[in-house]
Design an enzyme around this catalytic site. Structure first.
Site, PDB file in Angstrom:
ATOM      1  N   LYS A   1       0.942  14.365   1.290  1.00  0.00           N
ATOM      2  CA  LYS A   1      -0.420  14.654   0.849  1.00  0.00           C
ATOM      3  C   LYS A   1      -0.628  16.162   0.625  1.00  0.00           C
ATOM      4  O   LYS A   1      -1.626  16.580   0.061  1.00  0.00           O
ATOM      5  CB  LYS A   1      -1.436  14.125   1.862  1.00  0.00           C
ATOM      6  CG  LYS A   1      -1.434  12.591   1.977  1.00  0.00           C
ATOM      7  CD  LYS A   1      -2.432  12.103   3.033  1.00  0.00           C
ATOM      8  CE  LYS A   1      -2.334  10.610   3.326  1.00  0.00           C
ATOM      9  NZ  LYS A   1      -3.035   9.766   2.351  1.00  0.00           N
TER      10      LYS A   1
ATOM     11  N   LYS B   1     -14.759   8.205  -3.486  1.00  0.00           N
ATOM     12  CA  LYS B   1     -16.016   8.521  -2.789  1.00  0.00           C
ATOM     13  C   LYS B   1     -16.539   9.895  -3.219  1.00  0.00           C
ATOM     14  O   LYS B   1     -17.742  10.074  -3.435  1.00  0.00           O
ATOM     15  CB  LYS B   1     -15.801   8.498  -1.263  1.00  0.00           C
ATOM     16  CG  LYS B   1     -15.416   7.123  -0.744  1.00  0.00           C
ATOM     17  CD  LYS B   1     -14.888   7.147   0.689  1.00  0.00           C
ATOM     18  CE  LYS B   1     -14.183   5.820   0.991  1.00  0.00           C
ATOM     19  NZ  LYS B   1     -13.343   5.869   2.201  1.00  0.00           N
TER      20      LYS B   1
ATOM     21  N   LYS C   1      -8.176  13.755   4.945  1.00  0.00           N
ATOM     22  CA  LYS C   1      -7.319  12.573   4.900  1.00  0.00           C
ATOM     23  C   LYS C   1      -6.297  12.717   6.017  1.00  0.00           C
ATOM     24  O   LYS C   1      -6.186  13.790   6.607  1.00  0.00           O
ATOM     25  CB  LYS C   1      -6.624  12.417   3.542  1.00  0.00           C
ATOM     26  CG  LYS C   1      -5.997  13.711   2.997  1.00  0.00           C
ATOM     27  CD  LYS C   1      -5.428  13.529   1.605  1.00  0.00           C
ATOM     28  CE  LYS C   1      -6.416  13.676   0.487  1.00  0.00           C
ATOM     29  NZ  LYS C   1      -6.593  12.503  -0.343  1.00  0.00           N
ATOM     30  N   ARG C   2      -5.540  11.642   6.306  1.00  0.00           N
ATOM     31  CA  ARG C   2      -4.481  11.779   7.299  1.00  0.00           C
ATOM     32  C   ARG C   2      -3.576  12.948   6.914  1.00  0.00           C
ATOM     33  O   ARG C   2      -3.351  13.208   5.724  1.00  0.00           O
ATOM     34  CB  ARG C   2      -3.658  10.480   7.368  1.00  0.00           C
ATOM     35  CG  ARG C   2      -4.372   9.344   8.062  1.00  0.00           C
ATOM     36  CD  ARG C   2      -4.762   9.687   9.475  1.00  0.00           C
ATOM     37  NE  ARG C   2      -3.608   9.824  10.322  1.00  0.00           N
ATOM     38  CZ  ARG C   2      -3.269   8.974  11.282  1.00  0.00           C
ATOM     39  NH1 ARG C   2      -4.011   7.910  11.515  1.00  0.00           N
ATOM     40  NH2 ARG C   2      -2.197   9.162  12.027  1.00  0.00           N
TER      41      ARG C   2
ATOM     42  N   THR D   1      -8.561   6.496  -1.748  1.00  0.00           N
ATOM     43  CA  THR D   1      -9.890   5.909  -1.932  1.00  0.00           C
ATOM     44  C   THR D   1     -10.967   6.961  -1.682  1.00  0.00           C
ATOM     45  O   THR D   1     -12.069   6.857  -2.218  1.00  0.00           O
ATOM     46  CB  THR D   1     -10.124   4.711  -0.988  1.00  0.00           C
ATOM     47  OG1 THR D   1      -9.615   5.033   0.301  1.00  0.00           O
ATOM     48  CG2 THR D   1      -9.417   3.470  -1.512  1.00  0.00           C
TER      49      THR D   1
ATOM     50  N   HIS E   1       0.804  -1.232   0.000  1.00  0.00           N
ATOM     51  CA  HIS E   1       0.000   0.000   0.000  1.00  0.00           C
ATOM     52  C   HIS E   1       0.832   1.274   0.000  1.00  0.00           C
ATOM     53  O   HIS E   1       0.273   2.363   0.124  1.00  0.00           O
ATOM     54  CB  HIS E   1      -0.916   0.051   1.226  1.00  0.00           C
ATOM     55  CG  HIS E   1      -1.967  -0.995   1.231  1.00  0.00           C
ATOM     56  ND1 HIS E   1      -3.229  -0.792   0.716  1.00  0.00           N
ATOM     57  CD2 HIS E   1      -1.955  -2.261   1.695  1.00  0.00           C
ATOM     58  CE1 HIS E   1      -3.957  -1.888   0.868  1.00  0.00           C
ATOM     59  NE2 HIS E   1      -3.204  -2.795   1.456  1.00  0.00           N
TER      60      HIS E   1
HETATM   61  C1  475 Z   1      -2.333   4.543   1.012  1.00  0.00           C
HETATM   62  N1  475 Z   1      -1.316   2.848   6.560  1.00  0.00           N
HETATM   63  C2  475 Z   1      -3.475   4.991   0.113  1.00  0.00           C
HETATM   64  C3  475 Z   1      -4.739   2.995   0.908  1.00  0.00           C
HETATM   65  O1  475 Z   1      -4.765   1.007  -0.374  1.00  0.00           O
HETATM   66  C4  475 Z   1      -4.305   3.790  -0.309  1.00  0.00           C
HETATM   67  C5  475 Z   1       0.896   2.315   7.407  1.00  0.00           C
HETATM   68  C6  475 Z   1       1.663   1.861   8.469  1.00  0.00           C
HETATM   69  C7  475 Z   1       1.039   1.518   9.624  1.00  0.00           C
HETATM   70  C8  475 Z   1      -0.305   1.665   9.745  1.00  0.00           C
HETATM   71  N2  475 Z   1      -1.057   2.102   8.712  1.00  0.00           N
HETATM   72  C9  475 Z   1      -0.471   2.412   7.562  1.00  0.00           C
HETATM   73  C10 475 Z   1      -1.052   2.904   5.259  1.00  0.00           C
HETATM   74  O2  475 Z   1       0.015   2.614   4.786  1.00  0.00           O
HETATM   75  C11 475 Z   1      -2.142   3.349   4.397  1.00  0.00           C
HETATM   76  O3  475 Z   1      -3.225   3.685   4.871  1.00  0.00           O
HETATM   77  N3  475 Z   1      -1.904   3.353   3.091  1.00  0.00           N
HETATM   78  C12 475 Z   1      -2.929   3.766   2.162  1.00  0.00           C
HETATM   79  O4  475 Z   1      -3.619   2.634   1.685  1.00  0.00           O
HETATM   80  C13 475 Z   1      -5.487   1.742   0.542  1.00  0.00           C
HETATM   81  O5  475 Z   1      -5.452   4.213  -0.977  1.00  0.00           O
HETATM   82  O6  475 Z   1      -2.949   5.638  -1.019  1.00  0.00           O
HETATM   83  O7  475 Z   1      -1.626   5.671   1.482  1.00  0.00           O
END
Ligand code: 475
Length: 832
Positions: A569, A678, A563-564, A674, A370
């Site tokens: 970002k 939405k 978003k976070r 995502t 991700h």
């Molecule tokens: C991406 N979270 C989005 C989304 O695929 C993408 C990392 C480390 C520890 C805990 N949580 C994380 C992520 O890496 C994360 O939320 N990644 C996101 O995944 C679904 O749409 O671009 O940044």
């Protein structure tokens, strides 16, 4: 007045008749002994309603379990450290198609369903996109009748609650279990032992076995997940950690040593205490690793139990059959320990040899990446791993060794690349295990989450592996569930869509939305569409007033970025843009101002508690808002609002009411996104870069219906080099905006370190790494195009309609269907 005073209690299994449902709600109010039977306020009404709905869910959930047991299909297990479920009531009655019946039943008590649903606390067992994706996936798995379950952890406190104080963001524990969750069923019959620490014992015949250390229990809590208009309901199984009575030292307790008497109990409590414990300290890192192992071990023991349970003769083996019955999907690297744990269970407990265990493991597990951000790629200290999981570390070492040997013996040409491809990084300063490498080496499939991201994985991050395993890599563009993210959160727009398409089948076949295209110029549709948007904007404005005290004008352009908070970002670019807009408004004559498109800029999101620059950005948005919103010269034309405590239920209010949404990450850095899907689905136009899924959204909705700006992914490396070499010439508008903040126009807080991160080489030694300076001018130009477009109401509504019409591809039903066919090899198993 009690519920029974209004409606006679009835224990009869809930039906779809409002009177019978009211009787069942009344029954739960009386006989689920959580509250005094005398009162029946909105909170009691919520719990009694939820319990009544749960009766429906349980019926389906039991039927589905039995059906899967009987038919023994191949089943997917989705392993994820995060699920961002949000609220469940509206979704449950919606998916079960009993919304109207429950609304009517509640009226008998004098309540509106919407208000009662608002009583529920969000289940926020996730941080952001990755966790919410897992929750959308569960909804689609159930809806598609797929044999699949989710596994996760039952955190006592979910993602923190964000409060905005004078100094900026404050974090407060989110007590989602404060009273109890009506949706979970504790499964006292599903308990597995989980070991930590200890040592490896070698028996005379050379067999290795993990022993000693401390053993806790994993206890299952099941959350039934209903599909949309189907009899299937699947399970989200969340593990809690417990210790037993035997672990309680009665002798010590009676001796007054209360804390040491219950030491293991308190260690058990720590495991699932919080989502993502701070990992700045060694203790924090160890706890996070314990959580990951806890999830993997409990889930795999349970999966193996079920594999055996479904056919009696499996007790004696048939392990080669395992991959034809089980698929395990690892949601990012967080559940990577599933790999050595499955190897351990197969070898040390079930007695398989290495080759057999490896073949089974490899055919069973797959990995989704991700993120490509180097700091987000997990690496665990070998020393910590050895201490906590000595047997797993041995297995990982063996995997690493065999991988090296394989490359050396079959691919001489790759020898120079081996060190960076290895699972172990034996750098003497800090030897670590690279979890992503372990996933790639051990999994049968690796996928990215949008076309662009998957290409970057293949061409950059994992390029060397592609030359060894060209068929291992896939793309699965993310998706969102159209139930929660249009049908239920935006009933006004949903009704219009159904009316014009003459069917509500789009709810489970989102491609049907393209049927709206032929009405894109229809004036009647335009009027209805604009009225629905205005209703949602008013609801949003009320939320903003309630939580911030700021009044915003529903006739202004609602511009949202939620978003976070993260530098990549680029919320900072957004706020610099707002600062620039404010300064220009101040400089204008009153007559000129009247020609400006009025805007409300809203930003929301949480900053990780220890991420200093992200917290500074939160503070800056708030400070800019405080000045702009109180400036009588301009506040008719611009408001800047920080929306506190952004979460799933807040998103459900904000997204329908937005008109422009910002997805402005540095190209190549946002794996997918995502929320962009939405917004677009809800008829909101995107201003964004060619990053993540934006690329595909723009293709689907048409380039005229998307405000594009900024550098492309393949330019970024070169631009960074230029910058290092002093070749970057900042645009005067960028300088002006920064200077205005530095001048103290927004208060006395010291923004120097934040602004310096955008300069030369001072930002952690990498000087504006996210290229805010380079993209700023094209961003401002794109915003000017937005202002012009919004003045032409007809044009804007058409763009809005075409965004909804072009969103069909982004249903998580499509995504999950592709995972099922192209990675998992599973097919639908509907309850008859
Ligand atoms: C991406 N979270 C989005 C989304 O695929 C993408 C990392 C480390 C520890 C805990 N949580 C994380 C992520 O890496 C994360 O939320 N990644 C996101 O995944 C679904 O749409 O671009 O940044």
């Amino acid at each position: 007045m009690s519920a029974a005073d209004k409606v006679k209690p009835a224990a009869s299994p809930a039906s779809e008749d409002p009177s019978a449902i009211a009787g069942n709600i009344s029954y739960h109010a009386q006989y689920s002994p959580h509250f005094s039977p005398l009162a029946f306020g909105p909170e009691q009404a919520f719990y009694a309603t939820a319990e009544s709905v749960r009766d429906h869910l349980l019926q389906r959930w039991n039927d589905t379990y039995l059906h899967f047991h009987k038919t023994d299909p191949k089943q997917t297990y989705y392993l994820s450290m995060e699920y961002l479920q949000g609220r469940a009531l509206t979704n449950a009655v919606g998916n079960l198609a009993i919304t109207g019946a429950y609304a009517d039943a509640l009226k008998k008590f004098g309540y509106e369903l919407e208000a009662i649903a608002g009583q529920e606390r969000d289940a926020a067992l996730g941080n952001g996109g990755l966790g919410r994706l897992a929750s959308c996936f569960l909804d689609s798995m159930a809806t598609l009748n797929l044999p699949s379950w989710g596994y996760g952890l039952r955190y006592r406190y979910g993602l923190f609650k964000q409060r905005i104080a004078k100094e900026g963001q404050e974090e407060i524990a989110e007590d989602w279990l404060d009273k109890f969750s009506p949706w979970e069923i504790v499964r006292h019959d599903v308990v597995y032992p989980i070991r930590f620490f200890g040592h490896v014992e070698i028996s005379p015949d050379g067999k290795r076995k993990w022993a000693g250390g401390e053993v806790l229990n994993a206890l299952a809590y099941d959350v039934p997940i209903p599909g949309y208009k189907t009899k299937n309901a699947i399970s989200l199984r969340l593990w809690d950690a417990t210790a037993t009575a035997e672990d309680f030292n009665l002798f010590q307790f009676n001796d007054g040593q209360y804390e040491s008497a219950a030491q293991l109990h308190s260690r058990a409590q720590q495991i699932c205490a919080v989502l993502y414990p701070g990992d700045a300290t060694e203790e924090g890192k160890l706890l996070r690793l314990k959580q990951q192992y806890f999830l993997c071990s409990a889930s795999l023991q349970d999966i193996i139990f079920r594999f055996k349970e479904r056919k009696a003769d499996r007790v004696s083996g048939k392990w080669s059959e395992f991959p034809s019955k089980v698929a395990v999907q690892m949601n990012d690297t967080h559940p990577t320990l599933a790999i050595p744990e499955l190897m351990r269970l197969l070898m040390d407990v079930e007695g398989l040899g290495w080759d057999e265990a490896w073949a089974v493991t490899n055919k069973t597990v797959a990995y989704t990446n991700h993120t490509v951000l180097p700091e987000a790629l997990e690496k665990w200290s070998q020393a910590v791993m050895k201490k906590l999981l000595p047997r797993h570390m041995e297995i990982i070492e063996e995997i690493d060794k065999r991988f090296r040997e394989m490359v050396i013996s079959t691919r001489k040409d790759m020898e120079g690349k081996i060190e960076s491809m290895r699972v172990l990084d034996n750098n003497p300063e800090k030897p670590v295990v690279r979890m992503a490498n372990l996933c790639v080496v051990a999994g049968h499939t690796v996928n990215g989450v949008a076309e662009l991201h998957s290409n970057i994985l293949k061409q950059e991050l994992f390029a060397d592996y592609v030359s060894i395993w060209p068929n291992k890599f896939q793309n699965k563009t993310n998706g969102i569930t159209p139930r929660r993210w249009l049908r239920f959160c935006n009933p006004e727009l949903s009704e219009i869509v159904t009316k014009w398409l003459k069917t509500d089948q789009w709810t489970s076949n989102l491609d049907l939305l393209t049927g709206l295209r032929k009405f894109a110029d229809d004036e009647k549709l335009h009027a209805e569409w604009a009225a629905a948007k205005l209703a949602s904007k008013k609801r949003l404005a009320k939320h903003v007033l309630d939580v911030t005290g700021v009044t915003i004008d529903p006739d202004s352009l609602f511009d949202i970025q939620i978003k976070r908070i993260h530098e990549y970002k680029r919320q900072l670019m957004n706020i610099l843009g707002a600062v620039y807009r404010y300064k220009k408004l101040k400089e204008m004559s009153a007559a000129d101002r009247q020609k400006v498109t009025p805007r409300t800029v809203m930003v929301g999101g949480k900053a990780f508690a220890t991420y200093t620059n992200a917290k500074r950005i939160v503070k800056l948005v708030n400070d800019v808002g405080a000045v702009v919103n109180n400036d009588a010269d301009v506040n008719k034309y611009l408001k800047v609002v920080f929306i506190p405590n952004y979460n799933v239920s807040v998103a459900e209010v904000l997204i329908p009411g937005s008109e422009l949404s910002q997805h402005i990450s540095t190209a190549g850095m946002e794996a997918s996104g995502t929320s962009n899907m939405k917004f677009s689905l809800n008829g909101c136009v995107i201003i964004g870069t060619l990053d993540g899924a934006n690329v595909e959204i723009r293709e689907e909705v048409g380039q005229d219906n998307f405000f594009l700006f900024g550098a492309k992914a393949d330019q970024v490396a070169g631009l960074r080099k230029d910058r290092e070499n002093g070749l970057f010439k900042p645009d005067p508008r960028f300088e002006e905006a920064k200077q205005f903040i530095r001048s103290g126009a927004f208060g006395t807080y010291d923004y120097t370190p934040l602004l310096d991160s955008l300069e030369g080489n001072t930002g952690f030694g990498r000087g504006d790494y996210f290229l805010v300076g380079y993209d700023f001018p094209s961003y401002i130009d794109a915003q000017a195009r937005v202002d012009e477009a919004y003045k032409d109401k007809k044009k804007w509504v058409k763009m809005s309609i075409l965004n909804t019409a072009g969103s069909g591809k982004f249903s998580s039903d499509r995504t999950i269907d592709q995972y099922a066919k192209e990675i998992w090899g599973i097919s639908a198993c509907p309850v008859p």
